[in-house]
Write an enzyme that holds these catalytic residues in place. Structure first.
Site, PDB file in Angstrom:
ATOM      1  N   LYS A  57      -8.235  -5.983  -7.522  1.00  0.00           N
ATOM      2  CA  LYS A  57      -8.268  -6.365  -6.119  1.00  0.00           C
ATOM      3  C   LYS A  57      -9.697  -6.344  -5.610  1.00  0.00           C
ATOM      4  O   LYS A  57     -10.413  -5.369  -5.798  1.00  0.00           O
ATOM      5  CB  LYS A  57      -7.420  -5.378  -5.305  1.00  0.00           C
ATOM      6  CG  LYS A  57      -7.407  -5.610  -3.803  1.00  0.00           C
ATOM      7  CD  LYS A  57      -6.609  -6.835  -3.418  1.00  0.00           C
ATOM      8  CE  LYS A  57      -6.813  -7.251  -1.966  1.00  0.00           C
ATOM      9  NZ  LYS A  57      -6.091  -6.469  -0.998  1.00  0.00           N
ATOM     10  N   HIS A  94       0.865  -1.187   0.000  1.00  0.00           N
ATOM     11  CA  HIS A  94       0.000   0.000   0.000  1.00  0.00           C
ATOM     12  C   HIS A  94       0.897   1.231   0.000  1.00  0.00           C
ATOM     13  O   HIS A  94       1.591   1.479   0.988  1.00  0.00           O
ATOM     14  CB  HIS A  94      -0.902  -0.005   1.235  1.00  0.00           C
ATOM     15  CG  HIS A  94      -1.852  -1.162   1.251  1.00  0.00           C
ATOM     16  ND1 HIS A  94      -3.106  -1.108   0.688  1.00  0.00           N
ATOM     17  CD2 HIS A  94      -1.709  -2.426   1.728  1.00  0.00           C
ATOM     18  CE1 HIS A  94      -3.704  -2.276   0.832  1.00  0.00           C
ATOM     19  NE2 HIS A  94      -2.874  -3.099   1.459  1.00  0.00           N
TER      20      HIS A  94
HETATM   21  C1  NCD Z   1      -4.714  -2.541   4.542  1.00  0.00           C
HETATM   22  C2  NCD Z   1      -4.661  -1.027   4.435  1.00  0.00           C
HETATM   23  O1  NCD Z   1      -4.410  -0.363   5.470  1.00  0.00           O
HETATM   24  O2  NCD Z   1      -4.829  -0.474   3.345  1.00  0.00           O
HETATM   25  N1  NCD Z   1      -4.810  -2.908   5.917  1.00  0.00           N
HETATM   26  C3  NCD Z   1      -4.525  -4.101   6.469  1.00  0.00           C
HETATM   27  O3  NCD Z   1      -4.732  -4.262   7.678  1.00  0.00           O
HETATM   28  N2  NCD Z   1      -3.992  -5.068   5.774  1.00  0.00           N
HETATM   29  C4  NCD Z   1      -5.838  -3.061   3.713  1.00  0.00           C
HETATM   30  C5  NCD Z   1      -5.772  -4.538   3.432  1.00  0.00           C
HETATM   31  O4  NCD Z   1      -4.889  -5.052   2.772  1.00  0.00           O
HETATM   32  O5  NCD Z   1      -6.670  -5.255   3.849  1.00  0.00           O
HETATM   33 ZN    ZN Z   2      -3.320  -5.008   1.786  1.00  0.00          ZN
HETATM   34 ZN    ZN Z   3      -6.221  -6.946   2.322  1.00  0.00          ZN
END
Ligand code: NCD
Ligand code: ZN
Ligand code: ZN
Length: 348
Positions: A98, A17
């Protein structure tokens, strides 16, 4: 005798991310210094990346922030996404789509409620060799005894059905956390892959209960689940590969009354990986897991021999926080995974 230096290709992070605005500008330049040469970028921005134009504009921003890093882009599955848009996206080089079930994680308010609604989209993806990336949890539902502890296991029937109905569609079960998920992926065909994060190789329930910086979705599970993740990597299984799910949130949103979900591993991917793999006797799998398996699954050429990282077996202490100025001009901090702790490996 244990090795003291390791020369490996830059890692491929098949789930990260990189955010937008000031946070994007703070975290994206960390990719190369973290030992990452390829980033598979998640689309859960506000608003989500839901068409080809947005994906290409986002890619250009990221490339400007991290020259030399290869970016693979994704679209967010939602009602806006049509088979026509898939054809267009595939031509433009967008790699995947996704899927977030509604409401289960960060920025998933426009996530999906039913998979069959999207069958025409999946069919177009299958035709165009695009990959379906699944956040594999069903929404919590007290009436059916569903909560964060079994949300992934209960999702697995959807994975099996999707693979049965689209056997040629490449599907990746993202950030697997359970023995059940590992076994289902192992049992399915060549078109089903699975990412594993650094933090799920490390944490169990006790580590996030009451510790907001370890809280993420899906949550880390039982010791036997963590053992299954470790075992499948040790076995060298070719359809399991690194996707860190590095998910930065500013400290005040992690430490607030309701912790944002996400663990921030972005700043030190290769040192964490070497440290963690070595801790369970799998250092010899680093190259397969982080530099080869994902590329093979996605059909991306192996990295050029120039993109090499050298890991040195020397103590390396993770910073307590990383500072940045947010879009409102406020000084903020990000807390990296294992903040203040010492790893056994650093990058040269
Ligand atoms: C991710 C995010 O913060 O964008 N958070 C997480 O806990 N993994 C989103 C995700 O991949 O589910
Ligand atoms: Zn993620
Ligand atoms: Zn995720």
């Amino acid at each position: 005798m244990s090795v003291s230096t390791l020369s490996v290709p830059l890692a491929d992070d098949f789930h990260t991310h990189l955010r937008q605005g000031a946070l994007m500008r703070a975290v994206t330049p960390l990719l190369k210094p973290s030992g990452v040469g390829l980033a598979y970028v998640m689309p859960n921005l506000k608003p989500p990346i839901s068409n080809t134009e947005q994906a290409l504009a986002y890619k250009a921003e990221l490339e400007a922030l991290a020259p030399g890093v290869e970016f693979m882009m994704t679209l967010y599955l939602g009602p806006e996404l049509t088979p026509d848009e898939i054809h267009k996206a595939a031509k433009a080089g967008v790699a995947g789509v996704k899927s977030y079930p509604r409401g289960v994680t960060t920025n998933s308010d426009s996530g999906i409620e039913s998979y069959t609604t999207y069958y025409p989209v999946f069919k177009a993806m299958e035709e165009n060799n695009m990959v379906l990336n699944l956040h594999g949890e069903i929404p919590s539902d007290p009436n059916n005894d569903v909560c964060v502890m079994n949300a992934e296991e209960r999702f697995l029937t959807h994975l099996k059905e999707l693979h049965r109905d689209f056997p040629k569609l490449k599907i990746v079960l993202e950030h697997a956390t359970t023995k059940a998920a590992v076994e289902v992926v192992e049992s399915l065909g060549e078109t089903v892959g699975c990412t594993i994060t650094l933090h799920h190789l490390t944490l169990v329930v006790d580590d996030w209960a009451g510790q907001c910086h370890h809280f993420c979705k899906p949550v880390a599970k039982f010791p036997h689940d963590r053992e299954a993740l470790r075992r499948v990597i040790k076995s060298g299984h070719p359809r399991f590969f690194l996707g860190t799910d590095s998910a930065p949130h500013p400290r005040h949103l992690k430490e607030g009354p309701s912790a944002a979900a996400g663990v921030f591993t972005g700043p030190h991917v290769l040192p964490y990986l070497a440290h963690i793999l070595e801790s369970f006797g799998a250092l010899d799998q680093l190259r397969h897991f982080a530099c080869e398996n994902g590329r093979r699954f996605y059909g991306v050429a192996q990295a050029s021999s120039e993109s090499v990282a050298v890991l040195v077996r020397e103590p390396f202490t993770i910073a307590k926080e990383i500072h940045f100025t947010d879009d409102e001009g406020q000084e903020r901090a990000l807390v990296p995974f294992m903040a203040g702790k010492t790893l056994n490996w650093r990058l040269q």
